[in-house]
Write a protein that holds these residues in place. Structure first.
Motif, mmCIF file in Angstrom:
data_model
loop_
_atom_site.group_PDB
_atom_site.id
_atom_site.type_symbol
_atom_site.label_atom_id
_atom_site.label_comp_id
_atom_site.label_asym_id
_atom_site.label_seq_id
_atom_site.Cartn_x
_atom_site.Cartn_y
_atom_site.Cartn_z
ATOM 1 N N ARG A 1 -9.239 0.372 11.672
ATOM 2 C CA ARG A 1 -8.550 1.591 11.245
ATOM 3 C C ARG A 1 -9.542 2.747 11.055
ATOM 4 N NH1 ARG A 1 -6.216 -0.584 7.435
ATOM 5 N NH2 ARG A 1 -4.195 -0.957 8.394
ATOM 6 N N GLU A 2 -10.752 2.441 10.549
ATOM 7 C CA GLU A 2 -11.753 3.479 10.318
ATOM 8 C C GLU A 2 -12.535 3.860 11.569
ATOM 9 O OE1 GLU A 2 -14.176 1.924 7.250
ATOM 10 O OE2 GLU A 2 -12.598 1.990 5.707
ATOM 11 N N LYS B 1 0.829 -1.212 0.000
ATOM 12 C CA LYS B 1 0.000 0.000 0.000
ATOM 13 C C LYS B 1 0.856 1.251 0.000
ATOM 14 C CE LYS B 1 -3.719 2.193 2.665
ATOM 15 N NZ LYS B 1 -4.583 2.065 3.873
ATOM 16 N N ARG C 1 -10.648 -7.299 6.487
ATOM 17 C CA ARG C 1 -11.854 -6.517 6.797
ATOM 18 C C ARG C 1 -11.830 -6.006 8.237
ATOM 19 N NH1 ARG C 1 -15.006 -10.104 5.594
ATOM 20 N NH2 ARG C 1 -15.655 -10.891 7.623
ATOM 21 N N GLU D 1 -9.468 -3.043 8.492
ATOM 22 C CA GLU D 1 -10.041 -1.834 7.898
ATOM 23 C C GLU D 1 -11.084 -1.205 8.821
ATOM 24 O OE1 GLU D 1 -9.165 -0.152 5.301
ATOM 25 O OE2 GLU D 1 -7.539 -1.548 4.811
ATOM 26 N N GLU D 2 -11.928 -2.023 9.430
ATOM 27 C CA GLU D 2 -12.930 -1.480 10.355
ATOM 28 C C GLU D 2 -12.256 -0.898 11.597
ATOM 29 O OE1 GLU D 2 -15.745 -4.499 11.248
ATOM 30 O OE2 GLU D 2 -16.616 -4.548 9.232
#
Length: 612
Positions: free
Chosen positions: A473-474, A271, A467, A470-471
């Motif tokens: 991190r958000e 990334k 997943r 990502e959740e």
């Protein structure tokens, strides 16, 4: 039996038209009708002939007029009338060629010669049900009827090419003691990506190691987790590739190889490579196990690749299948080198490195938060005249992290953890356990208590792990229970608390765990539970980090399970009944109850190791 046979005979006689004989009468001979004459006329359709009777005479044939036949048929619909009016395909009357297909010229049909192309479709053959033939001028069906006859819209004008990026637009004011990225002679495309990410000043590890790596020297960098080691070696790789371009290379032959111990770290490196190489045309591929085997194989074999970030297992699989070729690697990077060169990874790492050019024909870089003497002894076999950069090795633990050790029993840990998770200060909590089964048990315990959380371990599928990260991190997920698989290379900003539910067996893992919080200068808190089973490992951690730890005996209220009322009012703060800033923690106009005394850090000796 005789009666059954008699019934059968009687049925046959009835079928032949003879009356059944009485029991008292004698059997009479059967009279058979004479055969019909050979010139008998044909019987009409529908008349049935019965055995034992003469065939009836044929009925005279009645011919109906063609108009009468049409009158008996149902009327045809307009669509059927239009279908009948269409022209049929003309029949091909050319003589047929019986030769085999292999003996005929290519493209020639069995009728001889090339088939004639079909002409245009006659007008009116498209039915009204299907609508008009598609064309660029046809309006969408939702437009009004008058819009169908409007003039076609003109084609949009082509976009003007973007103006080239001006390096003068990225100005950074010099500051004493800090080094800017503009001070290095980096390519303009790299500087454009750095400006878009707003990277103004280098971190300490970047400022110390970039002058050596950009000059082509081997280097080993030791710094805390989250201090920019990834950007340091990515900028080195991309700058080398831009200064020494290669016109032709076969697919699957990378110019740089980065080895990392975990899949999450490989994905993070990939990334970051996409962000820094957005304007350089730099091709990067992430290779890791657990998912997307065929997709990764196509990415390696169908295009030229500049960088491959991989875990050892999946990379060895592609080496066996001759999907990737490491003979042209110019820069080799070992990220988290202490874990990569652990006893279990040494054979895989040796096998991969032996596929690369000799050490005098490549640049080798090592980066990690910890580099022991054993690790450097192994790494020196693959490096030449390397430079070792240590960034504050005596302060391995992050200064912005407040570290506290709770001296508790094994049964009291879950109660203190519940109080912490119900406090408003616990915005994002990462809990570590040593084993997968214990991680799963704690996850189920928290879920039954009504706390929404997730677990990260080797048993969780890769798609689900991505997943969850990502959740987390958000900010959609507040609590994550993980093994050390999430302790290395996971860049999640804003983690307020790191909880060592189990004390790690290796001091290096302790440093990596608490490095998940207090990143980028933001304060964080690391809490470790020292119970009767694992407290003896704390002295080794203190010796490793070079500083004593603060031991705290929690309040009796925190040792008990939290009540619903305490959960509604966020309960007592896990560090004591008082607010972290010293004031009593109250809400609105509700007067506080008799405040319990605040917990003061006590310098108590660590638990003694169990006697043999």
């Amino acid at each position: 039996m005789r009666k059954h046979i008699a019934n059968i005979v009687r049925g046959v006689k009835n079928f032949l038209g003879q009356a059944p004989a009485e029991k008292s009468e004698t059997a009479k001979p059967v009279n058979v009708a004479p055969p019909a004459p050979p010139a008998a006329p044909a019987r009409a359709k529908g008349d049935e002939w019965q055995p034992g009777h003469d065939a009836p005479a044929a009925k005279p044939e009645v011919k109906l007029a063609k108009e009468d036949l049409r009158s008996r048929l149902p009327p045809r619909t307009p669509a059927q009338v239009e279908q009948a009016a269409r022209q049929s395909r003309p029949r091909d009357d050319r003589p047929r060629d019986d030769r085999p297909r292999a003996d005929r010229p290519r493209g020639e049909s069995s009728r001889g010669g090339r088939p004639a192309p079909r002409g245009p479709r006659p007008e009116g053959q498209r039915s009204d049900r299907r609508g008009p033939a598609p064309s660029r001028g046809n309006p969408p069906p939702y437009q009004a009827e008058g819009a169908a006859h409007a003039a076609p819209q003109p084609a949009p004008a082509p976009k003007a090419p973007a103006a080239p990026w001006d390096p003068a637009s990225f100005q950074v004011t010099p500051e004493e003691g800090k080094k800017r990225f503009v001070d290095f002679d980096l390519a303009p495309t790299l500087m454009q990506s750095i400006a878009e990410q707003n990277f103004r000043f280098c971190t300490p590890i970047q400022a110390e190691i970039l002058p050596h790596t950009l000059a082509g020297k081997d280097a080993a960098g030791q710094a805390q987790t989250g201090t920019g080691k990834t950007a340091a070696f990515l900028l080195t790789i991309m700058q080398h590739a831009l200064k020494n371009p290669l016109a032709v290379r076969k697919p699957g032959t990378p110019r740089a190889l980065v080895l990392a111990p975990t899949r999450e770290l490989v994905m993070q490196i990939h990334k970051d490579a996409l962000l820094l190489g957005a304007h350089s045309g730099f091709k990067s591929v992430a290779v890791f196990g657990g998912m997307d085997h065929e997709k990764q194989r196509r990415q390696l074999s169908d295009q030229m690749v500049d960088l491959v970030a991989a875990t050892p297992g999946r990379l060895i699989d592609f080496l066996r299948g001759h999907v990737v070729d490491l003979s042209q690697v110019e820069v080799l990077v070992l990220d988290e080198a202490d874990r990569m060169l652990d006893m279990g990874f040494i054979p895989d790492v040796r096998r991969i490195i032996h596929q690369t050019p000799p050490r005098d024909r490549r640049q080798t870089l090592l980066f990690s938060a910890t580099l022991s003497k054993e690790v450097m002894r192994l790494a020196s076999q693959w490096m030449r005249d390397f430079v070792k950069i240590d960034i504050e090795p005596e302060h391995r633990a992050v200064d912005t992290v407040e570290q506290k050790i709770y001296v508790v029993t094994r049964r009291e840990k879950i109660n203190i953890l519940m109080h912490l998770l119900q406090s408003p200060e616990a915005e994002r909590v990462l809990i570590f356990r040593n084993r997968r089964d214990s991680t799963n048990r704690l996850y189920e315990r928290l879920t039954r208590s009504g706390i929404r959380c997730a677990q990260l371990s080797g048993d969780v599928a890769q798609e689900k792990r991505v997943r969850i990260l990502e959740e987390f991190r958000e900010g959609k997920l507040k609590v994550v229970v993980a093994t050390d698989v999430a302790g290395r290379g996971i860049h999640v900003a804003g983690i307020s608390h790191v909880v060592n539910y189990d004390i790690p067996e290796h001091p290096e893992d302790f440093v990596h765990r608490i490095g998940r919080t207090g990143r980028a200068g933001v304060s964080g808190e690391a809490i470790t539970f020292a119970d009767e089973e694992s407290g003896f490992m704390l002295p080794a951690i203190e010796e490793y980090i070079g500083r004593p730890l603060t031991y705290i005996h929690p309040e009796d209220a925190l040792r008990k399970p939290p009540t619903r009322e305490s959960a509604h009012h966020h309960g007592a703060h896990p560090h004591g009944a008082a607010h972290p800033h010293g004031a009593a923690h109250t809400h609105g106009a509700h007067p506080p109850a008799a405040p319990a005394p605040a917990v003061q850090p006590q310098e108590v000796p660590p638990p003694e190791p169990p006697k043999a």
